[in-house]
Write a protein that holds these residues in place. Structure first.
Motif: not given
Length: 327
Positions: A282, A286, A288, A290, A302, A305
């Motif tokens: 966390s 960048e 995320e 999922n 996760f 990106n």
């Protein structure tokens, strides 16, 4: 293995697990002691049959079914093919099939074949957050629906689908509809109840048994009309022909028995690790997550990106950290 090699970090247990040493010992002993064909009538064959029956009963206990409803297979994929292609032929009142949109290929492809044969397959896609709207699946069930298929735990993002509610509601709408559940990722991770479920598949190599062994639960309600997709001898009540792999069946039994009593404690321990990893990730804007909040803790999906998957995997592999990339 990782205790023996502290530098090894294997984090891809949704793909396969390491065979537990005690399971390997059971298989090795069985290969040396139970070498006879369980179908043979002489002494060693009878002892092999007795061992096979004991393995079947032990695995059946973990699913809550009768031993005669438990059929050994080579894997979850074979079990799914056997269940779907065989069960569909038991229903002649309709051509409707309802399936979730994130099933394993061993569910998707048999249903594609059935669609090519004239069955009407309705695919209910998961929602953007990775969960499945059970109500949408139920809305697709009508008097012509012969089969509903839904995995219990998704192998890529860990979604825990409420197949118990789905099965109960399907039966209320159409008591003749067959409910199939792929429980390969769920077995020994979450409690399993077979109420209103007609067929269910599990696999050994997800629970620290070897590859090449699995099991299919097939309700006695379907047996007489069931038409297996291939033919042969009378093994497995004639529904899964071929000489049984007794050593691996005993290995599956040993692996299942080993884990059956610790589902809750393992869930608590792994959930703590999952929470720790989520908290650590966390801090990176960048990244995320999922996997939905209600996913099983063993799976955390996760996206990062900024770095290509191939680059990340190579870097992690150099450090003996092994994970799965879906891209």
């Amino acid at each position: 293995f990782m205790l023996q090699n502290p530098e090894l970090h294997y984090l891809d247990n949704a793909a396969t697990t390491m065979v537990a040493p005690e399971v390997a010992d059971v298989i090795d002993k069985a290969m040396r002691e139970h070498w006879a064909n369980p179908s043979s009538l002489y002494g060693p064959g009878a002892r092999s049959e007795e061992a096979l029956n004991a393995a079947r009963a032990a695995v059946a206990r973990t699913l809550g079914c009768k031993p005669k409803e438990l059929y050994f297979t080579s894997c979850g994929s074979e079990g799914n093919n056997l269940a779907l292609l065989g069960a569909a032929q038991t229903r002649t009142f309709g051509k409707g099939i309802v399936v979730s949109g994130f099933e394993h290929p061993s569910v998707q492809r048999p249903l594609e074949r059935l669609a090519a044969q004239g069955y009407n397959v309705t695919v209910v896609k998961p929602q953007a957050d990775g969960t499945l709207d059970i109500n949408k699946m139920l809305d697709a069930v009508d008097k012509n629906t012969i089969l509903v298929a839904c995995m219990m735990v998704n192998n890529e993002i860990g979604t825990r689908n409420d197949v118990e509610r789905l099965a109960a509601e399907v039966k209320r709408r159409n008591s003749r509809t067959i409910v199939h559940v792929d429980a390969v990722q769920a077995w020994m991770r979450v409690p399993i109840k077979l109420d209103n479920i007609d067929t269910m598949t599990v696999s050994g190599h997800k629970i620290h048994a070897p590859k090449g062994i699995g099991a299919l639960y097939l309700s006695d309600r379907l047996v007489q009309a069931f038409q297996p997709p291939y033919l042969g001898g009378e093994q497995e009540r004639g529904l899964r022909p071929g000489t049984e792999n007794l050593p691996y069946a005993l290995g599956l039994s040993a692996a299942a028995t080993r884990l059956a009593g610790s589902i809750k404690s393992r869930d608590k321990a792994v959930r703590a690790l999952n929470d720790r990893l989520r908290a650590g990730l966390s801090v990176f804007p960048e990244v995320e997550i999922n996997s939905p909040a209600g996913a099983v803790p063993e799976v955390l999906n996760f996206s990062e990106n900024c770095i290509k998957s191939e680059t990340m995997l190579a870097w992690l592999s150099e450090k003996q950290i092994y994970v799965l990339s879906l891209i």
